[in-house]
Design a protein around this motif. Structure first.
Motif, mmCIF file in Angstrom:
data_model
loop_
_atom_site.group_PDB
_atom_site.id
_atom_site.type_symbol
_atom_site.label_atom_id
_atom_site.label_comp_id
_atom_site.label_asym_id
_atom_site.label_seq_id
_atom_site.Cartn_x
_atom_site.Cartn_y
_atom_site.Cartn_z
ATOM 1 N N UNK A 59 -4.525 6.345 2.491
ATOM 2 C CA UNK A 59 -5.279 5.069 3.093
ATOM 3 C C UNK A 59 -6.057 4.478 1.605
ATOM 4 N N UNK A 60 -6.195 5.140 0.799
ATOM 5 C CA UNK A 60 -6.840 4.783 -0.374
ATOM 6 C C UNK A 60 -6.050 3.762 -1.189
ATOM 7 N N UNK A 61 -4.615 4.032 -1.034
ATOM 8 C CA UNK A 61 -3.530 3.322 -1.670
ATOM 9 C C UNK A 61 -3.294 2.257 -1.018
ATOM 10 N N UNK A 62 -3.666 2.229 0.263
ATOM 11 C CA UNK A 62 -3.159 1.327 1.345
ATOM 12 C C UNK A 62 -1.686 1.380 1.931
ATOM 13 N N UNK A 63 -1.278 2.853 1.876
ATOM 14 C CA UNK A 63 -0.013 3.162 2.423
ATOM 15 C C UNK A 63 0.304 3.322 3.660
ATOM 16 N N UNK A 64 0.856 2.650 4.463
ATOM 17 C CA UNK A 64 1.222 2.546 6.053
ATOM 18 C C UNK A 64 2.581 2.705 6.463
ATOM 19 N N UNK A 65 2.588 3.206 7.615
ATOM 20 C CA UNK A 65 3.955 3.308 8.179
ATOM 21 C C UNK A 65 4.941 2.114 8.108
ATOM 22 N N UNK A 66 4.499 1.030 7.739
ATOM 23 C CA UNK A 66 5.333 -0.066 7.416
ATOM 24 C C UNK A 66 5.965 0.133 6.085
ATOM 25 N N UNK A 67 5.121 0.723 5.093
ATOM 26 C CA UNK A 67 5.534 0.744 3.745
ATOM 27 C C UNK A 67 6.501 1.961 3.827
ATOM 28 N N UNK A 68 6.411 2.926 4.627
ATOM 29 C CA UNK A 68 7.433 3.933 4.636
ATOM 30 C C UNK A 68 8.744 3.402 5.153
ATOM 31 N N UNK A 69 8.808 2.280 6.168
ATOM 32 C CA UNK A 69 10.052 1.924 6.436
ATOM 33 C C UNK A 69 10.593 1.051 5.550
ATOM 34 N N UNK A 70 9.800 0.303 4.739
ATOM 35 C CA UNK A 70 10.343 -0.590 3.795
ATOM 36 C C UNK A 70 10.963 0.601 2.321
ATOM 37 N N UNK A 71 10.296 1.490 2.353
ATOM 38 C CA UNK A 71 10.497 2.553 1.502
ATOM 39 C C UNK A 71 12.345 3.005 1.652
ATOM 40 N N UNK A 92 8.036 -6.835 0.246
ATOM 41 C CA UNK A 92 7.576 -5.720 1.025
ATOM 42 C C UNK A 92 8.148 -4.294 0.621
ATOM 43 N N UNK A 93 9.453 -4.371 0.243
ATOM 44 C CA UNK A 93 9.914 -3.322 -0.437
ATOM 45 C C UNK A 93 9.284 -2.918 -1.693
ATOM 46 N N UNK A 94 9.116 -4.039 -2.429
ATOM 47 C CA UNK A 94 8.550 -3.531 -3.604
ATOM 48 C C UNK A 94 6.904 -3.146 -3.744
ATOM 49 N N UNK A 95 6.472 -3.668 -2.636
ATOM 50 C CA UNK A 95 4.809 -3.292 -2.552
ATOM 51 C C UNK A 95 4.747 -1.803 -2.113
ATOM 52 N N UNK A 96 5.726 -1.531 -1.330
ATOM 53 C CA UNK A 96 5.597 -0.227 -0.881
ATOM 54 C C UNK A 96 6.146 0.770 -2.003
ATOM 55 N N UNK A 97 7.034 0.367 -2.742
ATOM 56 C CA UNK A 97 7.443 1.144 -4.008
ATOM 57 C C UNK A 97 6.118 1.359 -4.793
ATOM 58 N N UNK A 98 5.275 0.234 -5.339
ATOM 59 C CA UNK A 98 4.181 0.301 -6.130
ATOM 60 C C UNK A 98 3.307 1.280 -5.249
ATOM 61 N N UNK A 99 3.064 1.279 -4.286
ATOM 62 C CA UNK A 99 1.812 2.049 -3.706
ATOM 63 C C UNK A 99 2.512 3.734 -3.562
ATOM 64 N N UNK A 100 3.795 3.839 -3.444
ATOM 65 C CA UNK A 100 4.369 5.179 -3.328
ATOM 66 C C UNK A 100 4.269 5.451 -4.981
ATOM 67 N N UNK A 101 4.231 4.836 -5.998
ATOM 68 C CA UNK A 101 4.277 5.346 -7.384
ATOM 69 C C UNK A 101 2.939 5.693 -7.826
ATOM 70 N N UNK A 102 1.825 4.769 -7.461
ATOM 71 C CA UNK A 102 0.392 5.054 -7.477
ATOM 72 C C UNK A 102 -0.125 6.309 -6.730
ATOM 73 N N UNK A 103 0.350 6.411 -5.591
ATOM 74 C CA UNK A 103 0.183 7.557 -4.825
ATOM 75 C C UNK A 103 0.530 8.961 -5.669
ATOM 76 N N UNK A 104 1.867 9.039 -6.282
ATOM 77 C CA UNK A 104 2.102 10.140 -6.770
ATOM 78 C C UNK A 104 1.705 10.326 -8.058
ATOM 79 N N UNK A 106 -6.730 3.412 -6.077
ATOM 80 C CA UNK A 106 -7.270 1.918 -6.076
ATOM 81 C C UNK A 106 -6.590 0.759 -7.051
ATOM 82 N N UNK A 107 -5.984 1.474 -7.873
ATOM 83 C CA UNK A 107 -5.096 0.534 -8.620
ATOM 84 C C UNK A 107 -4.160 -0.307 -8.119
ATOM 85 N N UNK A 108 -3.274 0.501 -6.708
ATOM 86 C CA UNK A 108 -2.531 -0.437 -6.047
ATOM 87 C C UNK A 108 -3.333 -1.639 -5.234
#
Lengths: 197, 197
Positions: free
Chosen positions: B32-44, B171-183, A147-149
């Protein structure tokens, strides 16, 4: 000025709040690891002024997010599997206050103690007790971190709504992200194995 | 094209990598809890193209940060208290590859397994073993979480260096933040008490 309504369960600075096991020195080292500086403190104060009259709108976004993810909303449901409106509402009031506390409170012993109280209220140690509800007994560590994100990212448009320059908005946002990550690290304490935190 | 040099200790997709205890379903729920979507994948993917030739500069910033915080650099020091250059260098190569993997790899079972390997290499379970060093035996959970902030924030100027619009960079940055938090959420697994993760 009318006295603000007291927020049920908001134990900041009261004897009901837990005592943090984390030392002031550990907090200072953690701030350094997050990259949190006195400049961030100043930008958080400014963010507080920007967010003050937008708290409800921010909470609408966050509650909209949690409400749209069934396995997150789950932690607010009762034994019949239905969301508990009074629990959601009680947490919401404290969550709004948390935004302002994040921006305005000095990160001192009282603040550290209340962070620990928040930690315990997510962990099985103390979840549900403050509001006297029968919801699931524990918010998993992975969701606390996840949820940090959304909490870090969705604040940005609200910071940009009061006519500050792009650079100022960016600095307020960076300070916010650091403050949220700092608190997530503090909240992870009761979840960690002995010696692992 | 010359074959890239193999990276010592980079066990991605090999039998040396740990097997993740986390299920595919848990990963999907965490996304889903991070809010990571297929759009984030594309921006990554796009972020990967933007960052590809800037990896060394990004690592210079991150190593500069860790090097400036003695209680972080500590985890790279030997029994005499001095930083271990060969350890720093070995980790750096894998760290660079991690940037590209974060942007380009599918988040599948192999990826999940290697995330668990990374988790164990920070935790006392397996720290120091890959590189055969005698550094402190454990990176605390609080610093693992804390580093999310600099890793999430300092990438932004690099994403902005290749002429993309402000919106695309955001959008690239948001995708990056989500991916880092996910990990980070995945890496917290070995630190959590039984049932708390």
């Amino acid at each position: 000025m009318p006295m603000p309504m007291p927020i049920p369960g908001y134990a900041y600075g009261t004897p009901e709040a837990a005592r943090s096991p984390i030392t002031g020195e550990e907090l200072e080292k953690l701030k350094a690891a997050v990259g949190f500086t006195p400049e961030d403190e100043r930008y958080l104060r400014r963010a507080g002024d920007v967010l003050e009259d937008q708290i409800d709108e921010v909470l609408d976004v966050w509650y909209g997010f949690v409400g749209s993810v069934p396995h997150l909303l789950y932690y607010f449901t009762g034994p019949d599997g239905q969301p508990l409106p009074s629990y959601l509402e009680a947490v919401r009031k404290r969550f709004g206050q948390w935004i302002l506390d994040t921006c305005r409170r000095p990160y001192d012993q009282q603040w550290l103690d209340y962070q620990h109280e928040i930690a315990l209220r997510h962990h099985r140690t103390k979840k549900n007790r403050t509001d006297g509800v029968q919801a699931p007994e524990h918010v998993p560590l992975r969701y606390l971190i996840a949820l940090t994100a959304p909490i870090a990212l969705t604040i940005q448009p609200f910071l940009a709504k009061k006519g500050h320059s792009d650079e100022e908005v960016e600095k307020m946002h960076q300070a916010w992200v650091k403050a949220v990550v700092l608190q997530t690290a503090l909240w992870s304490y009761p979840y960690a194995k002995e010696g692992d935190w």
